[in-house]
Design a protein around this motif. Structure first.
Motif, PDB file in Angstrom:
ATOM      1  N   ASP A 196       7.762  11.891   3.454  1.00  0.00           N
ATOM      2  CA  ASP A 196       8.327  11.720   4.804  1.00  0.00           C
ATOM      3  C   ASP A 196       7.345  10.986   5.709  1.00  0.00           C
ATOM      4  N   HIS A 197       6.069  11.315   5.583  1.00  0.00           N
ATOM      5  CA  HIS A 197       5.045  10.655   6.378  1.00  0.00           C
ATOM      6  C   HIS A 197       4.970   9.161   6.021  1.00  0.00           C
ATOM      7  N   LEU A 198       5.087   8.851   4.722  1.00  0.00           N
ATOM      8  CA  LEU A 198       5.105   7.444   4.308  1.00  0.00           C
ATOM      9  C   LEU A 198       6.293   6.705   4.935  1.00  0.00           C
ATOM     10  N   SER A 199       7.461   7.352   4.980  1.00  0.00           N
ATOM     11  CA  SER A 199       8.643   6.735   5.597  1.00  0.00           C
ATOM     12  C   SER A 199       8.396   6.428   7.068  1.00  0.00           C
ATOM     13  N   ASP A 200       7.713   7.368   7.762  1.00  0.00           N
ATOM     14  CA  ASP A 200       7.390   7.131   9.178  1.00  0.00           C
ATOM     15  C   ASP A 200       6.452   5.935   9.330  1.00  0.00           C
ATOM     16  N   ARG A 201       5.467   5.829   8.456  1.00  0.00           N
ATOM     17  CA  ARG A 201       4.538   4.693   8.515  1.00  0.00           C
ATOM     18  C   ARG A 201       5.259   3.381   8.218  1.00  0.00           C
ATOM     19  N   ARG A 202       6.198   3.427   7.270  1.00  0.00           N
ATOM     20  CA  ARG A 202       6.952   2.209   6.954  1.00  0.00           C
ATOM     21  C   ARG A 202       7.795   1.766   8.145  1.00  0.00           C
ATOM     22  N   ASP A 213       0.831  -1.207   0.000  1.00  0.00           N
ATOM     23  CA  ASP A 213       0.000   0.000   0.000  1.00  0.00           C
ATOM     24  C   ASP A 213       0.866   1.259   0.000  1.00  0.00           C
ATOM     25  N   LEU A 214       1.940   1.254   0.805  1.00  0.00           N
ATOM     26  CA  LEU A 214       2.822   2.418   0.865  1.00  0.00           C
ATOM     27  C   LEU A 214       3.511   2.654  -0.476  1.00  0.00           C
ATOM     28  N   GLN A 215       3.920   1.578  -1.132  1.00  0.00           N
ATOM     29  CA  GLN A 215       4.576   1.751  -2.428  1.00  0.00           C
ATOM     30  C   GLN A 215       3.616   2.298  -3.475  1.00  0.00           C
ATOM     31  N   ALA A 216       2.334   1.884  -3.418  1.00  0.00           N
ATOM     32  CA  ALA A 216       1.342   2.440  -4.351  1.00  0.00           C
ATOM     33  C   ALA A 216       1.173   3.938  -4.113  1.00  0.00           C
ATOM     34  N   GLN A 217       1.115   4.341  -2.833  1.00  0.00           N
ATOM     35  CA  GLN A 217       0.995   5.768  -2.526  1.00  0.00           C
ATOM     36  C   GLN A 217       2.255   6.525  -2.949  1.00  0.00           C
ATOM     37  N   ALA A 218       3.421   5.875  -2.746  1.00  0.00           N
ATOM     38  CA  ALA A 218       4.674   6.545  -3.125  1.00  0.00           C
ATOM     39  C   ALA A 218       4.737   6.759  -4.632  1.00  0.00           C
ATOM     40  N   ARG A 219       4.268   5.794  -5.409  1.00  0.00           N
ATOM     41  CA  ARG A 219       4.266   5.971  -6.865  1.00  0.00           C
ATOM     42  C   ARG A 219       3.339   7.119  -7.273  1.00  0.00           C
ATOM     43  N   ARG A 220       2.168   7.212  -6.599  1.00  0.00           N
ATOM     44  CA  ARG A 220       1.212   8.285  -6.902  1.00  0.00           C
ATOM     45  C   ARG A 220       1.827   9.646  -6.552  1.00  0.00           C
ATOM     46  N   LEU A 221       2.502   9.717  -5.428  1.00  0.00           N
ATOM     47  CA  LEU A 221       3.165  10.958  -5.043  1.00  0.00           C
ATOM     48  C   LEU A 221       4.319  11.281  -5.993  1.00  0.00           C
ATOM     49  N   GLY A 222       4.990  10.251  -6.490  1.00  0.00           N
ATOM     50  CA  GLY A 222       6.057  10.481  -7.458  1.00  0.00           C
ATOM     51  C   GLY A 222       5.533  11.100  -8.733  1.00  0.00           C
ATOM     52  N   ASP A 223       4.367  10.637  -9.185  1.00  0.00           N
ATOM     53  CA  ASP A 223       3.746  11.233 -10.379  1.00  0.00           C
ATOM     54  C   ASP A 223       3.393  12.696 -10.129  1.00  0.00           C
ATOM     55  N   GLN A 224       2.862  12.969  -8.915  1.00  0.00           N
ATOM     56  CA  GLN A 224       2.508  14.351  -8.585  1.00  0.00           C
ATOM     57  C   GLN A 224       3.757  15.229  -8.522  1.00  0.00           C
ATOM     58  N   ALA A 225       4.865  14.661  -7.979  1.00  0.00           N
ATOM     59  CA  ALA A 225       6.106  15.440  -7.911  1.00  0.00           C
ATOM     60  C   ALA A 225       6.630  15.742  -9.310  1.00  0.00           C
ATOM     61  N   GLN A 226       6.495  14.784 -10.225  1.00  0.00           N
ATOM     62  CA  GLN A 226       6.954  14.987 -11.590  1.00  0.00           C
ATOM     63  C   GLN A 226       6.121  16.068 -12.282  1.00  0.00           C
ATOM     64  N   SER A 227       4.797  16.013 -12.043  1.00  0.00           N
ATOM     65  CA  SER A 227       3.908  17.013 -12.636  1.00  0.00           C
ATOM     66  C   SER A 227       4.242  18.405 -12.120  1.00  0.00           C
ATOM     67  N   ALA A 228       4.512  18.523 -10.796  1.00  0.00           N
ATOM     68  CA  ALA A 228       4.853  19.827 -10.216  1.00  0.00           C
ATOM     69  C   ALA A 228       6.159  20.357 -10.789  1.00  0.00           C
ATOM     70  N   ALA A 229       7.123  19.446 -10.951  1.00  0.00           N
ATOM     71  CA  ALA A 229       8.415  19.873 -11.504  1.00  0.00           C
ATOM     72  C   ALA A 229       8.253  20.341 -12.945  1.00  0.00           C
ATOM     73  N   ASP A 230       7.413  19.639 -13.720  1.00  0.00           N
ATOM     74  CA  ASP A 230       7.184  20.043 -15.116  1.00  0.00           C
ATOM     75  C   ASP A 230       6.514  21.418 -15.173  1.00  0.00           C
ATOM     76  N   GLU A 231       5.504  21.638 -14.320  1.00  0.00           N
ATOM     77  CA  GLU A 231       4.800  22.934 -14.311  1.00  0.00           C
ATOM     78  C   GLU A 231       5.757  24.064 -13.926  1.00  0.00           C
TER      79      GLU A 231
END
Length: 431
Positions: free
Chosen positions: A155-161, A95-113
């Motif tokens: 960072d929050h995901l890392s704490d949960r892991r 579950d954490l890895q799925a959330q991390a991938r989703r956040l990675g996509d959002q980070a990529q989108s923010a960097a592109d914008e």
């Protein structure tokens, strides 16, 4: 603002959830096997009662079988706990890895914008240095804010892991507490002492004999009033030390409890009993060393010396194999045949077969003799494993005589072995 990389996304929840799921399945299967074995043993023990099988062997068998179901129940519980811990951690990690991938996509989108806004601003100011840039600056700030939010969520995901890892470790610790305990430290310590005594048995016997003579002489001298305060404590200390050594030798199978009991009784007679016994032994040694030593005697002493040299490594190997395969060594105090007994047997062979003393000695296969005991259920498999492992260690199985047949009053398997040094040895398997 630091650039958020994909490595940072991956580090938020590293690992392979499938591997943890596989571990969980393996632990669960082991728990099921232990539970099935427990149920089978309970049914089997209930079926083999006194109406089916009686006697000392039957009681010993039922006693050993009765110990197994509770241990198997603990084993099953332990592996179920470990399985649950691994399965939970695997699901959380997935579950954490799925959330991390989703956040990675959002980070990529923010960097592109952000890059697009910065490029548009740079292009506009290059065309007209006085053009207003507030709209571009707002777009860059919004993209940076989104990237910062993604970083905080990672960072929050890392704490949960880390929390999930701690829970998995607690589950494994609990499983270890629930499982079958290893031997306590004092049993492991005694095992090390036992092996050391095996290696130094001859030295300890020599020291014990010397201490007994010191005790005997000091005990006699203690009857002289002026020497009593000095010699009395010396006699007691030397005798007590000798008894402790003999007790350690007997406990490790290298001595006799009967002889130890006799020595303890004789210690109550200050010096006299010890001296009489010592003089008796000296007389026997004198007879053995008489000039008219027969050929049979000489061959017996040579065979005894060879057997004594092979005794310690052979006994050590057999004791280790017995422990590893569910057996037990018995009668180790009688493992080495006495010179007198060997002499009689060699003389009988010389007379019966018309051979020389040396030829008769070569045919003696029980100058060293050992007995390994198994339960009736594990007798066949255990003895076969022991013989196979002995052959791997350089021992040669010369002959096997199986007396475990219907109608025989003697139940056992007698094996003639040749040690790696070439000495013939007898090994008996019994229940």
């Amino acid at each position: 603002m630091a650039t958020l990389t994909w490595a940072a996304v991956d580090e938020a929840a590293p690992g392979d959830p499938g591997a943890y799921a596989g571990l969980a399945a393996h632990f669960a299967a082991t728990a099921e096997d232990a539970s099935s074995a427990r149920n089978l043993l309970e049914r089997f023990a209930g079926a083999v009662d006194a109406s089916v099988w009686r006697g000392e062997a039957a009681e010993a068998f039922r006693g050993e079988i009765a110990k197994l179901p509770p241990k198997l129940a603990k084993l099953a519980e332990s592996y179920r706990t470990a399985s649950a811990g691994m399965a939970t951690y695997g699901r959380v990690l997935e579950d954490l890895q799925a959330q991390a991938r989703r956040l990675g996509d959002q980070a990529q989108s923010a960097a592109d914008e952000r890059r697009a806004a910065e490029t548009a601003r740079d292009t506009a100011t290059a065309t007209d240095p006085l053009v207003p840039t507030a709209a571009y600056d707002d777009a860059v700030a919004r993209a940076a804010s989104r990237a910062n939010r993604v970083e905080r969520e990672l960072d929050h995901l890392s704490d949960r892991r880390r929390a999930a890892e701690a829970a998995a470790i607690r589950a494994l610790d609990q499983a270890q507490d629930q499982g079958i305990k290893n031997d306590p430290w004092y049993k492991r310590a005694w095992g090390a002492v036992d092996r050391w005594i095996d290696d130094h048995a001859d030295l300890l016997k020599g020291i014990s004999t010397g201490l007994k003579w010191v005790s005997a002489v000091a005990g006699l001298l203690s009857f002289i009033p002026i020497l009593a305060p000095i010699c009395g404590p010396i006699a007691l200390a030397a005798g007590g030390a000798a008894l402790l050594m003999d007790a350690a030798l007997a406990a490790s199978g290298n001595g006799s409890w009967k002889a130890l009991a006799v020595d303890g009784v004789l210690m109550a007679l200050p010096g006299a009993g010890r001296l009489v016994r010592g003089l008796t032994r000296a007389g026997k040694v004198g007879k053995v060393a008489a000039p008219a030593m027969t050929r049979a005697r000489a061959a017996a002493e040579a065979l005894h010396t060879s057997a004594n040299a092979a005794r310690r490594p052979t006994a050590r190997a057999l004791k280790q194999l017995a422990r590893a395969n569910g057996g037990k060594m018995v009668g180790l105090k009688n493992q080495l045949k006495e010179v007198d007994s060997l002499e009689r047997k060699i003389a009988a062979h010389m007379k019966r077969f018309g051979v020389s003393a040396d030829e008769a000695a070569e045919s003696i296969n029980d100058s060293l003799r050992y007995t390994m005991r198994f339960s009736e259920r594990s007798m066949t498999q255990g003895s076969q494993r022991v013989l196979a492992e002995l052959e791997q260690q350089g021992y040669e199985v010369v002959r096997v005589k199986n007396y475990w047949v219907k109608g025989n009053s003697y139940k056992g398997v007698n094996v003639e072995l040749r040690t790696p040094e070439g000495h013939l040895t007898e090994l008996q398997f019994h229940t």
